[in-house]
Design a protein around this motif. Structure first.
Motif, PDB file in Angstrom:
ATOM      1  N   SER A 507       0.845  -1.190   0.000  1.00 47.71           N
ATOM      2  CA  SER A 507       0.000   0.000   0.000  1.00 47.71           C
ATOM      3  C   SER A 507       0.882   1.242   0.000  1.00 47.71           C
ATOM      4  CB  SER A 507      -0.904   0.020   1.238  1.00 47.71           C
ATOM      5  OG  SER A 507      -1.651   1.212   1.309  1.00 47.71           O
ATOM      6  N   ILE A 508       0.382   2.316  -0.595  1.00 48.20           N
ATOM      7  CA  ILE A 508       1.107   3.586  -0.490  1.00 48.20           C
ATOM      8  C   ILE A 508       0.744   4.301   0.807  1.00 48.20           C
ATOM      9  CG2 ILE A 508       1.356   3.946  -2.985  1.00 48.20           C
ATOM     10  CD1 ILE A 508      -1.016   5.964  -2.705  1.00 48.20           C
ATOM     11  N   ALA A 509      -0.392   3.910   1.400  1.00 44.14           N
ATOM     12  CA  ALA A 509      -0.861   4.574   2.618  1.00 44.14           C
ATOM     13  C   ALA A 509      -0.873   3.581   3.770  1.00 44.14           C
ATOM     14  CB  ALA A 509      -2.259   5.150   2.413  1.00 44.14           C
ATOM     15  N   THR A 510      -0.524   4.067   4.943  1.00 41.59           N
ATOM     16  CA  THR A 510      -0.637   3.253   6.145  1.00 41.59           C
ATOM     17  C   THR A 510      -1.620   3.954   7.076  1.00 41.59           C
ATOM     18  OG1 THR A 510       1.334   4.345   7.018  1.00 41.59           O
ATOM     19  CG2 THR A 510       1.647   2.241   5.915  1.00 41.59           C
ATOM     20  N   TYR A 511      -1.508   3.735   8.347  1.00 40.81           N
ATOM     21  CA  TYR A 511      -2.474   4.273   9.298  1.00 40.81           C
ATOM     22  C   TYR A 511      -1.710   4.996  10.391  1.00 40.81           C
ATOM     23  CZ  TYR A 511      -5.190   0.872   6.761  1.00 40.81           C
ATOM     24  OH  TYR A 511      -5.784   0.161   5.755  1.00 40.81           O
ATOM     25  N   GLY A 512      -2.256   6.112  10.813  1.00 39.86           N
ATOM     26  CA  GLY A 512      -1.602   6.860  11.874  1.00 39.86           C
ATOM     27  C   GLY A 512      -0.714   7.964  11.371  1.00 39.86           C
ATOM     28  N   ASP A 513      -0.676   8.186  10.047  1.00 42.94           N
ATOM     29  CA  ASP A 513       0.190   9.244   9.531  1.00 42.94           C
ATOM     30  C   ASP A 513      -0.498  10.093   8.461  1.00 42.94           C
ATOM     31  OD1 ASP A 513       0.029   7.359   7.583  1.00 42.94           O
ATOM     32  OD2 ASP A 513       2.182   6.952   7.442  1.00 42.94           O
ATOM     33  N   GLU A 514      -1.837  10.004   8.384  1.00 36.23           N
ATOM     34  CA  GLU A 514      -2.610  10.785   7.416  1.00 36.23           C
ATOM     35  C   GLU A 514      -2.075  10.619   5.995  1.00 36.23           C
ATOM     36  OE1 GLU A 514      -5.415  12.753   7.731  1.00 36.23           O
ATOM     37  OE2 GLU A 514      -5.553  11.888   9.732  1.00 36.23           O
ATOM     38  N   SER A 515      -1.681   9.397   5.631  1.00 38.41           N
ATOM     39  CA  SER A 515      -1.039   9.191   4.333  1.00 38.41           C
ATOM     40  C   SER A 515      -2.002   8.796   3.221  1.00 38.41           C
ATOM     41  CB  SER A 515       0.068   8.136   4.465  1.00 38.41           C
ATOM     42  OG  SER A 515      -0.444   6.937   5.018  1.00 38.41           O
ATOM     43  N   PHE A 516      -3.286   8.592   3.529  1.00 41.10           N
ATOM     44  CA  PHE A 516      -4.257   8.373   2.466  1.00 41.10           C
ATOM     45  C   PHE A 516      -4.421   9.673   1.675  1.00 41.10           C
ATOM     46  CE2 PHE A 516      -5.122   4.728   5.019  1.00 41.10           C
ATOM     47  CZ  PHE A 516      -5.677   3.782   4.171  1.00 41.10           C
ATOM     48  N   TRP A 517      -4.411   9.590   0.363  1.00 39.62           N
ATOM     49  CA  TRP A 517      -4.468  10.786  -0.471  1.00 39.62           C
ATOM     50  C   TRP A 517      -5.894  11.338  -0.528  1.00 39.62           C
ATOM     51  CZ3 TRP A 517      -1.276   9.213  -5.462  1.00 39.62           C
ATOM     52  CH2 TRP A 517       0.026   8.881  -5.078  1.00 39.62           C
ATOM     53  N   ASP A 518      -5.993  12.651  -0.684  1.00 40.04           N
ATOM     54  CA  ASP A 518      -7.273  13.310  -0.945  1.00 40.04           C
ATOM     55  C   ASP A 518      -7.463  13.410  -2.444  1.00 40.04           C
ATOM     56  OD1 ASP A 518      -8.380  13.960   1.620  1.00 40.04           O
ATOM     57  OD2 ASP A 518      -6.758  15.388   1.856  1.00 40.04           O
ATOM     58  N   SER A 519      -8.641  13.049  -2.920  1.00 37.97           N
ATOM     59  CA  SER A 519      -8.905  13.133  -4.346  1.00 37.97           C
ATOM     60  C   SER A 519     -10.365  13.489  -4.567  1.00 37.97           C
ATOM     61  CB  SER A 519      -8.570  11.802  -5.030  1.00 37.97           C
ATOM     62  OG  SER A 519      -8.629  11.929  -6.434  1.00 37.97           O
ATOM     63  N   GLY A 520     -10.705  13.749  -5.815  1.00 35.01           N
ATOM     64  CA  GLY A 520     -12.082  14.089  -6.125  1.00 35.01           C
ATOM     65  C   GLY A 520     -12.297  14.174  -7.621  1.00 35.01           C
ATOM     66  N   PHE A 521     -13.575  14.169  -7.997  1.00 31.41           N
ATOM     67  CA  PHE A 521     -13.925  14.310  -9.413  1.00 31.41           C
ATOM     68  C   PHE A 521     -15.259  15.034  -9.511  1.00 31.41           C
ATOM     69  CE2 PHE A 521     -15.550  10.199  -7.961  1.00 31.41           C
ATOM     70  CZ  PHE A 521     -16.884  10.253  -8.347  1.00 31.41           C
ATOM     71  N   GLU A 522     -15.542  15.517 -10.695  1.00 29.08           N
ATOM     72  CA  GLU A 522     -16.802  16.205 -10.947  1.00 29.08           C
ATOM     73  C   GLU A 522     -17.785  15.215 -11.535  1.00 29.08           C
ATOM     74  OE1 GLU A 522     -17.412  19.376 -14.063  1.00 29.08           O
ATOM     75  OE2 GLU A 522     -17.268  20.629 -12.270  1.00 29.08           O
TER      76      GLU A 522
END
Length: 814
Positions: A507-522
């Motif tokens: 995974s690129i993201a783990t837990y406890g370090d706010e490493s999940f990316w923010d994303s969005g679409f229209e």
């Protein structure tokens, strides 16, 4: 005359050894803790003050408005620094500040992860970091020049002069030679900017293409500027609006892209969750700690005051005689204040010793490197504390004693029975109130943090180890991710055949370090939909113990499910999908894809936040085809998440290391524990809870000594009354109850005020958590019973001792 005052003060202190000892012990503990806290508060408040032009230095804060929601970030476009420099004559200099890490050779056979910061050549002319060797205006001019700190120089070159020597670091696909052009003193502990190595920001060529460098919607690192006047802030901010109209042209939307200048002095102390590339401290923490220090000092001072008034019977004749002999009110005031000052000075010396002993524990608790230095500011704090305590503890007793009438005193009509002294009763009640307030607050904090630790996060964090795989840097983000996952998969495959390993995911993201990316679409309806995202591989779902609500997990095989997404339940609810399986994201820009599974909600954020919509994917290219926003919070190097099979950890670790050495023989091995990462999210509040608990313990100890002394004084002033009551047939129990009921009334008053107030005050603290848990009312009842029982025990012990005295002795004439 002054010498005489101190001589008499010293004799009086030695005469009443018990009371003097209680006062000094209480003040010593109070001062020891308070000195440590006030020095810490002063240190935290001094951040970045060493920069000569601190008031002219600002960090840029970027605001964007999307669907009416205003968000801010300190991440800025790369083009920001040169644009502000050219558009505003008020700006003297600008610099980028972009963090990174790379493999660097320690010697010919060993590499190590080396942190660096990419900055503009003007960086050392804006900030006053002390350069030991080199010219500030030249050391950062060369793309392959490096400025390092003393610690880094020692690590690579020992005690030899590092200037002119080279460090090989991996940038892009190759190792480059960076020549040391400057040597810095180690960065001060009170600097918001902490770094080990500075390199020229031309090195962005290795990771960002020309489009990214000139795109106002591609953000990367922080930007600082130095103005020619502190008051230029307002004009630059207002001028940034026409600047954005100019640079964005047709893309500009009124009020949707704004800038603010954050003064350097406001960077460190902030309650903002978004902090940029600096470590911060919440100012509320400092307020709470300072309040705790003041309360502890107040309790110790109350002891001094109440005991001084309690001793007024024995000191009253002294005052009467001295007034009869011509002593004035001011002279007596000065005499008693001198006694308070002498007591405080003795306690100060002992308190400094206590503070020095507590420094290592304090630094360990708050992860700081605080030293008790005694410079003018710190000496000023100590003088202020001495004056404050002398005034709090000694002013009223001095006024009270000095104001006694000689004729009344010498006739022996002075009465200070405890029950008649409303002030002393009020002061002791206040001590109990503070103590119970701190104890109740501790109870609430301990209960809440236990609830956080025991909360079911929806994934299995036990026996999961996170191994950072060497990153791949280049101009193409998608390719970097693909290449990084290939490296991670090679290592993962080496592990899964071992019996010590139950499963392994990526995974690129783990837990406890706010490493999940923010994303969005229209969406097709032109509405913005925001979510969190992580790219995963291997047995990610199995390793994390995630459960599926519907459908299936992503296939761990390489190349499989390249057009598949897995979402969480919150994502499905936000999309109003009753049957999400087979659905596609509502945006025609996305390449062909489908939702193959819905994972049960798990806390990918900390428990300070509600669960947000989350998407898990294997193919970054697929996701990037349709999104319009992306915020990367941390390094995106893939991590291998390894679940142990239950063997002892040392054996498990040796397997991880041995397989690492086979796959990455030139790279240094490092790992972290998933459960520790999760718990690290709550470190600040865990520390605060421990500090309040410690303060409550000190407060109870000081208040207990005060209660002991007050009970002793009260009983000592009524020994003849006790003798008469015994002669008339009163039992020891009835006499004990006579004293207990006075102190119990005080205890109950303190408890009844403290408990509801603690609930009210702790509401704002507990409100920050998405998961809340208040203690049961039974806990508060037990706390009140313990407090009352404690008072009964101390007072009863003193009263019982008094009732055992022979009435003949107590009733004899003096």
């Amino acid at each position: 005359m002054l010498k005489n005052y101190f001589k008499i003060a010293f004799r009086n202190l030695m005469k009443y050894k018990l009371h003097t000892g209680i006062n000094i012990i209480g003040l010593t503990l109070g001062l020891g803790v308070s000195i440590l806290i006030f020095f810490f508060v002063q240190f935290e408040s001094s951040y970045d003050n060493f920069h000569a032009d601190n008031d002219k230095i600002f960090r840029l804060r970027r605001f964007e408005v999307v669907d009416g929601e205003k968000t801010f970030s300190y991440s800025t476009p790369i083009i920001t620094a040169p644009t502000f420099a050219s558009e505003f004559p008020q700006v003297e200099a600008t610099t980028r500040y972009i963090g990174g890490a790379s493999q660097a050779y320690l010697d010919e056979l060993t590499t190590e992860n080396q942190n660096y910061s990419m900055v503009s050549p003007e960086f050392l002319e804006i900030f006053d970091f002390k350069l030991i060797e080199g010219d500030k205006s030249k050391v950062l001019q060369d793309k392959f020049g490096a400025v390092i700190t003393e610690d880094v120089a020692k690590k690579y070159f020992g005690d030899s002069n590092p200037i002119g020597k080279s460090i090989r670091m991996k940038m892009g696909d190759n190792f480059e030679e960076y020549q040391v052009t400057g040597l810095l003193e180690n960065i001060p502990g009170n600097s918001s900017l902490q770094f080990e190595m500075l390199i020229n920001d031309q090195n962005l060529d290795f990771t960002v293409d020309e489009f990214g460098k000139n795109n106002w919607f591609h953000v990367f690192g922080d930007t600082y500027l130095k103005a020619n006047d502190p008051l230029a802030k307002a004009s630059i901010e207002s001028g940034s609006i026409p600047m954005m109209k100019k640079v964005l042209g047709e893309e500009y939307v009124e009020g949707e892209y704004l800038w603010e200048l954050q003064p350097m002095s406001e960077i460190h102390l902030t309650d903002d969750e978004i902090t940029g590339m600096v470590e911060t401290t919440r100012p509320t923490l400092l307020y709470i700690l300072a309040g705790i220090a003041f309360l502890i000092l107040l309790i110790a001072s109350i002891n001094f005051t109440t005991m001084a008034i309690g001793r007024s019977v024995t000191r009253a004749k002294e005052v009467g005689v001295r007034k009869t002999m011509g002593a004035g009110f001011s002279q007596l005031m000065f005499q008693f204040l001198t006694e308070a000052l002498l007591t405080t000075l003795i306690a100060l010396v002992l308190g400094l010793m206590v503070a020095e002993l507590l420094v290592p524990t304090f630094n360990s608790l708050f992860e700081k490197d605080l030293d008790l230095v005694y410079q003018p500011t710190q000496i000023g704090i100590l003088i202020g504390l001495v004056i404050l305590i002398t005034a709090m503890a000694g002013a009223y007793p001095a006024f009270f004693m000095s104001n006694l009438r000689p004729i009344k005193v010498l006739k022996g009509n002075l009465s200070i029975r405890f029950g008649k002294q409303g002030l002393r009763k009020g002061l002791v009640a206040f001590q109990f109130f503070i103590s119970f307030l701190l104890i109740a607050s501790t109870l609430i904090m301990v209960n809440q943090m236990k609830a956080i630790r025991d909360y079911d996060l929806g994934f299995d964090k036990e026996m999961v180890v996170i191994v950072d795989v060497p990153g791949v840097s280049g101009l193409d983000l998608v390719q970097n991710l693909v290449d990084g996952f290939e490296n991670a998969e090679t290592y993962r495959q080496a592990l899964v055949g071992r019996s010590e390993v139950e499963s392994a995911g990526i995974s690129i993201a783990t837990y406890g370090d706010e490493s999940f990316w923010d994303s969005g679409f229209e969406t097709n309806e032109k509405e913005q939909f925001n979510f969190r995202v992580s790219f995963v591989g291997g047995d990610y779902f199995k390793s994390m113990g995630l459960e599926m609500a519907e459908g299936r997990a992503l296939n761990p095989d390489i190349g499989a499910d390249s057009s598949a997404f897995v979402i969480n339940e919150t994502f499905a609810k936000a999309m109003n999908w009753e049957d999400p399986l087979g659905e596609m994201l509502p945006n025609s820009e996305f390449a062909p894809h489908q939702i193959v599974g819905v994972v049960k909600d798990f806390n990918h954020n900390s428990l300070y936040k509600e669960i947000e919509p989350l998407l898990l994917a294997k193919s970054p290219k697929l996701l990037f085809s349709g999104i319009n926003t992306l915020m990367i919070h941390a390094a995106f190097n893939p991590k291998v998440l390894v679940k142990g099979s239950g063997t002892d950890f040392e054996t498990f670790k040796s397997v991880l290391e041995s397989e690492w050495g086979k796959v990455f023989p030139m790279e240094s091995f490092s790992f972290s524990f998933m459960d520790e990462k999760v718990q690290n999210q709550y470190k600040a509040d865990e520390r605060l809870g421990k500090m309040v608990f410690f303060a409550a313990g000190i407060a109870i100890l000081i208040a207990t000594m005060g209660l002991f002394a007050m009970a002793a004084l009260s009983i000592a002033g009524r020994t003849k009354e006790i003798g008469i009551r015994k002669v008339l047939g009163a039992s020891s129990l009835s006499i004990s109850w006579m004293f207990n009921r006075e102190f119990l009334a005080i205890t109950v008053a303190g408890v009844l005020i403290a408990l509801p107030l603690s609930l009210y005050l702790m509401q704002s603290w507990i409100a920050q958590f998405a998961v809340k848990d208040w203690p049961s009312w039974i806990n508060f009842v037990l706390l009140a019973i313990l407090g009352i029982g404690f008072t009964l025990l101390i007072v009863s012990a003193q009263a019982f001792r008094a009732t055992q005295m022979n009435p003949v002795k107590t009733l004899k004439d003096e």
